[in-house]
Scaffold this motif. Structure first.
Motif, mmCIF file in Angstrom:
data_model
loop_
_atom_site.group_PDB
_atom_site.id
_atom_site.type_symbol
_atom_site.label_atom_id
_atom_site.label_comp_id
_atom_site.label_asym_id
_atom_site.label_seq_id
_atom_site.Cartn_x
_atom_site.Cartn_y
_atom_site.Cartn_z
ATOM 1 N N THR A 92 0.846 -1.195 0.000
ATOM 2 C CA THR A 92 0.000 0.000 0.000
ATOM 3 C C THR A 92 0.877 1.239 0.000
ATOM 4 N N PRO A 93 0.343 2.366 -0.529
ATOM 5 C CA PRO A 93 1.153 3.566 -0.539
ATOM 6 C C PRO A 93 1.539 3.931 0.882
ATOM 7 N N GLU A 94 2.763 4.368 1.052
ATOM 8 C CA GLU A 94 3.181 4.727 2.403
ATOM 9 C C GLU A 94 2.917 6.208 2.614
ATOM 10 N N SER A 95 2.367 6.536 3.752
ATOM 11 C CA SER A 95 2.097 7.937 4.058
ATOM 12 C C SER A 95 3.242 8.485 4.882
ATOM 13 N N VAL A 96 3.788 9.583 4.445
ATOM 14 C CA VAL A 96 4.916 10.147 5.156
ATOM 15 C C VAL A 96 4.505 11.488 5.705
ATOM 16 N N THR A 97 4.715 11.674 6.984
ATOM 17 C CA THR A 97 4.324 12.954 7.571
ATOM 18 C C THR A 97 5.492 13.928 7.504
ATOM 19 N N THR A 98 5.242 15.130 7.022
ATOM 20 C CA THR A 98 6.283 16.142 7.030
ATOM 21 C C THR A 98 5.870 17.230 8.002
ATOM 22 N N LYS A 99 6.917 17.918 8.571
ATOM 23 C CA LYS A 99 6.606 19.051 9.432
ATOM 24 C C LYS A 99 6.581 20.301 8.577
ATOM 25 N N ALA A 100 6.828 20.089 7.258
ATOM 26 C CA ALA A 100 7.088 21.223 6.403
ATOM 27 C C ALA A 100 5.958 22.245 6.349
ATOM 28 N N HIS A 101 4.817 21.857 5.934
ATOM 29 C CA HIS A 101 3.708 22.768 5.722
ATOM 30 C C HIS A 101 2.467 21.901 5.757
ATOM 31 N N ALA B 277 0.921 15.079 4.400
ATOM 32 C CA ALA B 277 0.642 13.658 4.184
ATOM 33 C C ALA B 277 0.794 13.314 2.712
ATOM 34 N N ILE B 278 1.994 13.494 2.213
ATOM 35 C CA ILE B 278 2.227 13.125 0.818
ATOM 36 C C ILE B 278 2.309 11.598 0.749
ATOM 37 N N SER B 279 1.460 11.021 -0.083
ATOM 38 C CA SER B 279 1.478 9.568 -0.227
ATOM 39 C C SER B 279 2.373 9.197 -1.396
ATOM 40 N N LEU B 280 3.390 8.395 -1.140
ATOM 41 C CA LEU B 280 4.261 7.962 -2.228
ATOM 42 C C LEU B 280 4.082 6.465 -2.431
ATOM 43 N N ASP B 281 3.834 6.082 -3.651
ATOM 44 C CA ASP B 281 3.681 4.668 -3.963
ATOM 45 C C ASP B 281 4.936 4.230 -4.725
ATOM 46 N N ARG B 282 5.797 3.510 -4.029
ATOM 47 C CA ARG B 282 7.073 3.152 -4.661
ATOM 48 C C ARG B 282 6.910 2.053 -5.703
ATOM 49 N N ASN B 283 5.732 1.432 -5.785
ATOM 50 C CA ASN B 283 5.498 0.426 -6.829
ATOM 51 C C ASN B 283 4.851 1.021 -8.070
ATOM 52 N N SER B 284 4.480 2.291 -7.989
ATOM 53 C CA SER B 284 3.770 2.904 -9.113
ATOM 54 C C SER B 284 4.718 3.124 -10.281
ATOM 55 N N PRO B 285 4.203 2.979 -11.520
ATOM 56 C CA PRO B 285 5.060 3.282 -12.677
ATOM 57 C C PRO B 285 5.379 4.778 -12.746
ATOM 58 N N ARG B 286 4.621 5.586 -11.999
ATOM 59 C CA ARG B 286 4.860 7.036 -12.000
ATOM 60 C C ARG B 286 6.063 7.353 -11.101
ATOM 61 N N ALA B 287 7.031 8.103 -11.623
ATOM 62 C CA ALA B 287 8.246 8.415 -10.854
ATOM 63 C C ALA B 287 7.897 9.143 -9.559
ATOM 64 N N LEU B 288 8.744 8.969 -8.538
ATOM 65 C CA LEU B 288 8.483 9.618 -7.242
ATOM 66 C C LEU B 288 8.419 11.135 -7.400
ATOM 67 N N SER B 289 9.296 11.679 -8.257
ATOM 68 C CA SER B 289 9.305 13.146 -8.423
ATOM 69 C C SER B 289 7.963 13.606 -9.014
ATOM 70 N N GLU B 290 7.412 12.800 -9.934
ATOM 71 C CA GLU B 290 6.111 13.171 -10.526
ATOM 72 C C GLU B 290 5.012 13.121 -9.477
ATOM 73 N N GLN B 291 5.083 12.090 -8.610
ATOM 74 C CA GLN B 291 4.050 11.978 -7.566
ATOM 75 C C GLN B 291 4.099 13.186 -6.625
ATOM 76 N N ILE B 292 5.326 13.604 -6.296
ATOM 77 C CA ILE B 292 5.463 14.762 -5.390
ATOM 78 C C ILE B 292 4.915 16.004 -6.097
ATOM 79 N N ALA B 293 5.300 16.150 -7.385
ATOM 80 C CA ALA B 293 4.845 17.337 -8.136
ATOM 81 C C ALA B 293 3.322 17.367 -8.200
ATOM 82 N N LEU B 294 2.731 16.206 -8.437
ATOM 83 C CA LEU B 294 1.273 16.145 -8.570
ATOM 84 C C LEU B 294 0.589 16.544 -7.269
#
Ligand SMILES: Cc1ncc(COP(=O)(O)O)c(C=O)c1O
Length: 492
Positions: free
Chosen positions: A2-11, A16-33
């Motif tokens: 399952t996508p891992e939820s990572v908590t940031t203190k940033a803003h 709660a940016i969810s990153l799916d490391r199995n997705s064909p979509r690159a991590l940078s694209e997921q963050i941008a989206l």
């Protein structure tokens, strides 16, 4: 995994940016989206400073370069700007159209069909303008210069004074005196005979539709919609879990025979019989009868969207569908968005007798009526004859503006300009990219609408340019038409 939820203190919006490391979509694209979504939704307002690459990378457990690539792609698309030592910030002026990738996500078109059909920007983007003033040719907004602001302000102030002494909403259907004024108006203007207890006051067409869809229990069922037809309606149905069935519109209005073949047992048909949106045709008498016959046989409901009411520029408006034989199958939804102004936020439902109780329950539990002050203002506006006067005056203004536009286009050698409601349609040859033209025109503050965006996904969309006439300025119309035609030539 399952996508891992990572908590940031940033803003908070990045918390709660969810990153799916199995997705064909690159991590940078997921963050941008994710960031892009937060910007478009307003969660990250213009000027907000984003965390540094290092901080966000640490929080997300990714390489610094991954965050940098995400930021760079958003900078390239003018959603972010790099401000040196001041860090990376959300751009002060965002691009006018929703970015394509976000839009196709929003519309669930994983194959990008909707995005392709509208030049890569998706249907909703074509109805969103980044200006709080009506732009030249913009549809859907009545003449701003005709709105009686001083009178309305006076009536509204009186409404506030009166309602301040009241207990609040006593009847979920809205104020009895407004419903009585509306019943009298509808009898005279739309030939619709009803009693005030059949009327429910809403905040406009959309809130009325939401209540009706619940009341007639449409979720999971089929509903005929006009093709072409108001895209907002199609999206409203989809988001309410209803399956819209696009039924072709011709010179007589919706093709009932086609609807019977495509979805004979549909729960409802949602139509604009007075003036079809966007083609402007009135439903012919034969089709009216055919539609009512179908509704009776199949025990289906007809939802009448009477958005233009009596604002008919040629001759007299036909009576409402809910006025005649078969009215017991017709749910009439009216709005003051077009006849007065969207900002007053008022509309109404006229329920057939069999649905009054159910709709009243819906109103009790799910939809408070608009505030009493605005209802009192409208009651007085109607009761004292201002509404009839306003309609007469705006009908005349729109007729003059439409003729002015048609004459100007004719002088510019535009071969066909079809009058359609409060708009003019310029049909284009198939293959003409009307969506691209609309987006280019918007950069020049010309808010034309592409006809193809009014067609359902997958149907044989026709190309054309729709020009709203309500806010045309006589001193600008010639220059605006020339500008538009130059753009059209460079697109074809
Ligand atoms: C076909 C149609 N129906 C209804 C509306 C009005 O919707 P609302 O009252 O929700 O603003 C519009 C406004 O543009 C419209 O074009």
């Amino acid at each position: 995994m399952t996508p891992e939820s990572v908590t940031t203190k940033a803003h908070p919006p990045l918390a709660a940016i969810s990153l799916d490391r199995n997705s064909p979509r690159a991590l940078s694209e997921q963050i941008a989206l994710h960031i892009e979504r937060a910007i478009i939704s307003g969660a990250l307002p213009a000027g907000t400073r984003l965390p540094s690459w290092r901080d966000l990378a640490t929080q997300l457990g990714v390489a610094r370069g991954t965050v940098r690539a995400a930021y760079d792609s958003l900078i390239d698309r003018h959603l972010l700007c790099a401000a040196g030592a001041a860090g990376t910030r959300v751009a002060e002026r965002l691009p006018t159209a929703l970015p394509a990738c976000l839009d196709s996500q929003l519309h669930g078109s994983s194959d990008g069909t909707a995005a392709r059909a509208t030049g890569g920007y998706g249907p909703l983007a074509l109805f969103q303008y980044k200006s709080d003033r009506p732009l030249a040719f913009q549809m859907g907004i009545p003449a701003q210069d005709a709105f009686p602001a001083t009178l309305w302000a006076r009536l509204h102030r009186q409404g506030v004074q009166v309602s301040a002494l009241q207990a609040g909403a006593m009847d979920p259907r809205g104020l009895p005196e407004l419903r009585a004024a509306l019943a009298s108006h509808l009898a005279l203007a739309r030939g619709l005979t009803c009693t005030p207890d059949q009327i429910l006051i809403t905040t406009g067409f959309r809130s009325g539709l939401a209540m009706v869809l619940r009341a007639i229990d449409c979720a999971g069922k089929q509903v005929w919609v006009e093709d072409p037809g108001f895209p907002v309606t199609r999206m409203a149905l989809e988001s309410a879990g209803v399956h819209p069935v696009p039924v072709a519109v011709d010179h007589e209005g919706i093709d009932v025979a086609q609807g019977r073949v495509m979805a004979p047992a549909a729960a409802s048909a949602l139509v604009t019989p007075g003036q079809q949106a966007p083609m402007g045709v009135s439903l012919s008498p034969a089709r009216r009868k055919a539609l009512i016959d179908w509704a009776r046989e199949s025990h289906s409901w007809i939802i009448e969207d009477d958005y233009l009411a009596e604002l008919h520029l040629e001759g007299r408006a036909l009576p409402a569908l809910a006025s005649g034989d078969g009215a017991d199958r017709v749910i009439h939804i009216g709005t003051f968005s077009k006849t007065l102004a969207p900002m007053i936020g008022l509309g109404f439902i006229v329920a057939p007798r069999g649905l009054v109780k159910r709709l009243t329950e819906m109103a009790w539990w799910l939809a408070t009526p608009p505030n009493n002050a605005v209802q009192i203002a409208l009651t007085r506006f109607m009761r004292d004859g201002h509404y009839f006067r306003h309609l007469r005056r705006t009908r005349q203004i729109y007729t003059e503006r439409r003729s002015l536009l048609c004459d100007t286009l004719q002088r510019c050698n535009v071969p066909v300009a079809l009058g359609a409601g409060l708009s003019v349609i310029l049909p284009q040859p198939s293959g003409f990219d009307d969506a691209r033209l609309a987006l280019q025109a918007r950069e020049a503050l010309l808010a034309v609408s592409p006809l193809s965006a009014w067609f359902a996904k997958g149907s044989r969309a026709r190309s054309g340019i729709i020009l709203g006439v309500a806010n045309i300025r006589s001193e600008r119309v010639e220059a605006d038409c020339h500008h538009l035609l130059t753009l059209m030539r460079s697109t074809s």
